[in-house]
Design a protein around this motif. Structure first.
Motif, mmCIF file in Angstrom:
data_model
loop_
_atom_site.group_PDB
_atom_site.id
_atom_site.type_symbol
_atom_site.label_atom_id
_atom_site.label_comp_id
_atom_site.label_asym_id
_atom_site.label_seq_id
_atom_site.Cartn_x
_atom_site.Cartn_y
_atom_site.Cartn_z
ATOM 1 N N THR A 127 32.812 2.003 -22.300
ATOM 2 C CA THR A 127 31.916 2.747 -21.435
ATOM 3 C C THR A 127 30.871 1.789 -20.867
ATOM 4 N N PRO B 119 26.696 10.004 -19.123
ATOM 5 C CA PRO B 119 27.299 9.171 -20.173
ATOM 6 C C PRO B 119 27.626 9.940 -21.444
ATOM 7 N N GLU C 214 25.119 0.816 -25.089
ATOM 8 C CA GLU C 214 25.078 1.864 -24.075
ATOM 9 C C GLU C 214 24.276 1.380 -22.868
#
Length: 254
Positions: free
Chosen positions: A34, A132, A172
């Protein structure tokens, strides 16, 4: 009269799992990460015709390692499932969780059947969410088990060492360029501790699910100069999209 050869069910399943695992281990790995604007897929693949990463539906993509003919059959089945469900109900009803469940049932049935060999494939089904926190990534093993992954996942030959490498370094909110370079570093590592290899853009297959694309379909392949610029750290290349460019104006001269 000879005594029939007996193998316990536990041993039979263990042998089938080992058979599938060895077949998968012979293939090059695929990494899924991600990043701030979506999900990036990176595979070591020199072929431009036989893809390891493919689009399934609007927000869903598929990655696989192992025997090409087997995972290609699964990919086609997934596309048909998504198209039929989207047509019969609503496009929003097609999601990665439902597709992963379909694949799990198919793989589990094949794995348990004594009439055919287990599939030598490992799959990743991913869906980019509106934010997200809504991303979905599922890993499927040859026996039909489904693992809900978060942040990063690797499948294929050196997946264990690559996954450990990614878990330690993935964060992240990384940019696409940062996530891409991390994925390539993971694929280039020597699991035995030797020097890392150098992977060029021509040796990579890269695609993204970009939630910021204005098109309904969020899947996009990264090729050529755009991929090279991203690997070099040029963040501006992430926003390039042939589909976003306006059509050239018609020539009105006589």
């Amino acid at each position: 009269m000879s005594t029939p050869f007996y193998v316990s069910p536990q041993q039979a399943m263990a042998d089938r799992a080992e058979y599938a695992r060895k077949g998968i281990a012979r293939g090059r790995s695929v990494v899924v990460l991600t990043y701030a604007d979506g999900i990036v897929f990176v595979a070591e693949n020199t072929s431009r015709a036989l893809h390891k990463v493919s689009e399934i539906y609007d927000r869903i993509a598929f990655a696989a390692v192992g025997r090409y003919n087997e995972f290609e059959n699964l990919r086609i089945g997934g596309v048909r499932y998504a198209d039929l469900r989207g047509y019969s109900y609503d496009r929003a009803d097609v999601n990665a969780r439902g597709l992963a469940n379909v694949y799990a049932q198919t793989l589990g049935t094949i794995f348990s059947s004594t009439g055919e060999k287990p599939y030598e494939v490992e799959l990743i089904v991913a869906e980019v969410g509106k934010g997200p926190e809504d991303n979905q990534i599922y890993r499927l093993t040859p026996d039909g088990s489904v693992v809900d992954e978060h942040g990063s996942v690797a499948v294929g030959g050196s997946s264990e060492s690559i996954s450990h490498f990614l878990e330690q370094r993935h964060q992240e909110g990384m940019s696409l360029s940062e996530a891409l370079k991390l994925a390539v570093d993971g694929l280039a590592r020597d699991p035995n501790g030797g020097p890392a290899r150098t992977l060029t853009p021509d040796q990579l297959e890269v695609a993204v699910l970009d939630r910021n694309r204005f098109q309904q379909r969020k899947f996009k392949r990264l090729l050529g100069a755009q991929l090279s610029r991203l690997l070099a750290g040029d963040e501006s290349a992430a926003t390039e999209d042939e589909g976003d460019k306006p059509a050239p104006e018609a020539d009105t001269e006589d």
